[in-house]
Design a protein around this motif. Sequence first.
Motif, PDB file in Angstrom:
ATOM      1  N   HIS A  26       0.836  -1.189   0.000  1.00 30.81           N
ATOM      2  CA  HIS A  26       0.000   0.000   0.000  1.00 30.81           C
ATOM      3  C   HIS A  26       0.877   1.246   0.000  1.00 30.81           C
ATOM      4  O   HIS A  26       2.025   1.217   0.443  1.00 30.81           O
ATOM      5  N   TYR A  27       0.311   2.351  -0.464  1.00 33.81           N
ATOM      6  CA  TYR A  27       1.033   3.625  -0.450  1.00 33.81           C
ATOM      7  C   TYR A  27       0.158   4.721   0.173  1.00 33.81           C
ATOM      8  O   TYR A  27      -0.156   4.677   1.356  1.00 33.81           O
ATOM      9  N   GLY A  28      -0.238   5.736  -0.611  1.00 31.02           N
ATOM     10  CA  GLY A  28      -0.901   6.909  -0.055  1.00 31.02           C
ATOM     11  C   GLY A  28      -2.262   6.613   0.544  1.00 31.02           C
ATOM     12  O   GLY A  28      -2.945   5.653   0.174  1.00 31.02           O
ATOM     13  N   VAL A  29      -2.666   7.488   1.471  1.00 27.71           N
ATOM     14  CA  VAL A  29      -3.955   7.390   2.156  1.00 27.71           C
ATOM     15  C   VAL A  29      -4.611   8.768   2.148  1.00 27.71           C
ATOM     16  O   VAL A  29      -3.956   9.776   2.437  1.00 27.71           O
ATOM     17  N   ALA A  30      -5.895   8.811   1.803  1.00 27.52           N
ATOM     18  CA  ALA A  30      -6.661  10.056   1.866  1.00 27.52           C
ATOM     19  C   ALA A  30      -7.918   9.835   2.688  1.00 27.52           C
ATOM     20  O   ALA A  30      -8.543   8.769   2.608  1.00 27.52           O
ATOM     21  N   VAL A  31      -8.290  10.835   3.470  1.00 26.79           N
ATOM     22  CA  VAL A  31      -9.520  10.789   4.262  1.00 26.79           C
ATOM     23  C   VAL A  31     -10.585  11.570   3.505  1.00 26.79           C
ATOM     24  O   VAL A  31     -10.440  12.772   3.277  1.00 26.79           O
ATOM     25  N   VAL A  32     -11.646  10.868   3.105  1.00 27.68           N
ATOM     26  CA  VAL A  32     -12.667  11.462   2.241  1.00 27.68           C
ATOM     27  C   VAL A  32     -14.019  10.862   2.585  1.00 27.68           C
ATOM     28  O   VAL A  32     -14.112   9.713   3.037  1.00 27.68           O
ATOM     29  N   ASP A  33     -15.073  11.635   2.404  1.00 24.37           N
ATOM     30  CA  ASP A  33     -16.443  11.146   2.612  1.00 24.37           C
ATOM     31  C   ASP A  33     -16.913  10.518   1.303  1.00 24.37           C
ATOM     32  O   ASP A  33     -17.492  11.177   0.453  1.00 24.37           O
ATOM     33  N   ALA A  76     -19.766  11.059   7.071  1.00 18.94           N
ATOM     34  CA  ALA A  76     -18.794  10.246   7.796  1.00 18.94           C
ATOM     35  C   ALA A  76     -17.542  10.072   6.950  1.00 18.94           C
ATOM     36  O   ALA A  76     -17.620   9.922   5.731  1.00 18.94           O
ATOM     37  N   TRP A  77     -16.387  10.066   7.603  1.00 18.74           N
ATOM     38  CA  TRP A  77     -15.118   9.950   6.886  1.00 18.74           C
ATOM     39  C   TRP A  77     -14.765   8.492   6.624  1.00 18.74           C
ATOM     40  O   TRP A  77     -14.972   7.627   7.469  1.00 18.74           O
TER      41      TRP A  77
END
Length: 453
Positions: A17-24, A30-31
Motif C-alpha cells: 500500500h502507499y498513499g492514504v486520503a480521508v474522504v467522505d 462520515a469519513w
Amino acid sequence: MFIDCSHLIASNPPRLHYGVAVVDINDDGAWELFIAGFDGANRVLRWNGAGFVDIVDQTLADAQRQAIGVAAGDLDGDGREEIYVLNTDTFAGRKRFGDRLFDFQETGWVDLFELPQNREALNLTAGRSVAVVDRLGTGRYGFFVANYGGPFRLYELDRFGEVQDMASAAGVSFTTGGRGVMTLPLVTSRMDIFTVNENGPNLLFANRGDGTFEEIARRAGLPDPHEHGRGVAAGDFDGDGRFDIVYGNWEGPHRLFLQKWEGLFVDAAPPDMAEPSRVRTVIAADFDNDGELEIFFNNIGEPNRLFARRGDVWTKIDPGDALEPAGLGTGAAVGDFDGDGRLELLISHGEADLQPLSLYRPVSNEYAWLRVLPLTRAGAPARGAVVVLSAGGRRQLRAVDAGSGYLCQMEAVAHFGLGRVATVESVEVYWPDGAMTSITAPEVNRVLRIPHP
C-alpha cells in the motif's frame, strides 16, 4: 502515546500500500479511508460502529493500476468531492498507466480522464503526491500533481466542463523531482503551494491573488537544494500565530522551518528531530488533545519518531505501539472515524515487502476538544480554510488539510485539543476567498459545521 488497534480492520492481509486520503466517499457526513493499492485493488475503509470494513466498489478498486498518491476535493462545485488517484509504474519520466480522476455521477463513479474530451489532458508522467488548491477562491478546487521528471500539473474544469491542465497559466509548470506537496495560506492570505523535491531545490509558489503564483522559495529561505524531501506538514509550531513547516529529508537532516517574519523561514529543528532517517510521511496533529501539536515521522525499515513541545523545546517522546521498528511505512493519515473526539492514526506499508495496515488510537484521557468543519458555498469541505480558536488565554491555529504528509491527505477538519480548558471564547474561520466568520462561545466536545457566509 499510541495503542495498537489494528484488529479493528476486518480484512487486513499483507499488501503493498502507499498513499492514504480521508474522504467522505458516500457523502453521508462520515469519513472513510481511501488507501492506494500498488499491487492490487485500492481500498476504502469505513467505520461501522465496531470496526473498519472495506466498502470499495469495482470502479474505485481499479485493481489493474499501480496507485501511489491520492487526494480529494470538489472539482466541479457540486458539493461532493472528486478523488484523484496518482498511478506510477515507473520511477521517473513517462509511465504506462495514466492517473484517475473519479467523479460520482448518476451511474456511479466515473473516471473523467476516460471521457473523450479529457483524454489529451491525461497525466502520463511518473508522480508522487497530489493536493487540491482553490487558487481563485471560488470553492472549486484544482488538483496539483507533483510529478517526477516531468512538469507539475494543475487540473481544473473549464467553463465547458472539460478537464484542463492550468499549470502553465498559473505559473507552476516546473519540472523537477517532485515528492511532497502541501497547499494552504502559508505566506499569503490565499492558498499557496509548497513542494519538497528530490535532486533539486524546494519550491514555494506564493498566490498573487489573481490565480497566478510567484516562486519565492529562495527568498523565503526554503530551497534546501542538496537534500531529498519526502513528507511535509504545516502548523504553528512556536505559537506566534504564523504557519511553520516541518518536513523530512530522505536519509538527510529533517527540517523545522519556523516563520520568524512574514514569508521568511529559519530552520530550528533540534538534533533529535533533525537526525536523518528513511522518512516517508510526516504528520502534525494534536493526538492526545492536550492543546499542543505533536509531530510524527513515519519511517520505512526503522523506528518511527514522535515529538511534542515542552515549553519552548521540541522533545522526542515515546510513540508507544506506533514505534514500529520493523515497519515498512509508505503512507499515513489521521482522522476521527468513530466520533469520540480523538484522532486515529492509520499507517500503510509496502514497497520493500508485503505488510498489513496498522491502526492506532491515542491513550484515553478526559481532555476536552473541538472539531471545526468549514464548508464551501456548495457544502463541500473547504480544504485550505484557516481556523483560529481562542481559549484559555491563547490562540490555536489550524489549516483544513488539502494534501500533505507524503502521497496523502488528512481529514478536512480543524481538530483542536483543549486539555483541561472547559470553555472556548471564540472560533474564527477564514475561507480561501477571504470570507470570515466568527463564532462566540461554542460548546466543546462537538463538531462545528460552518457554512460559507
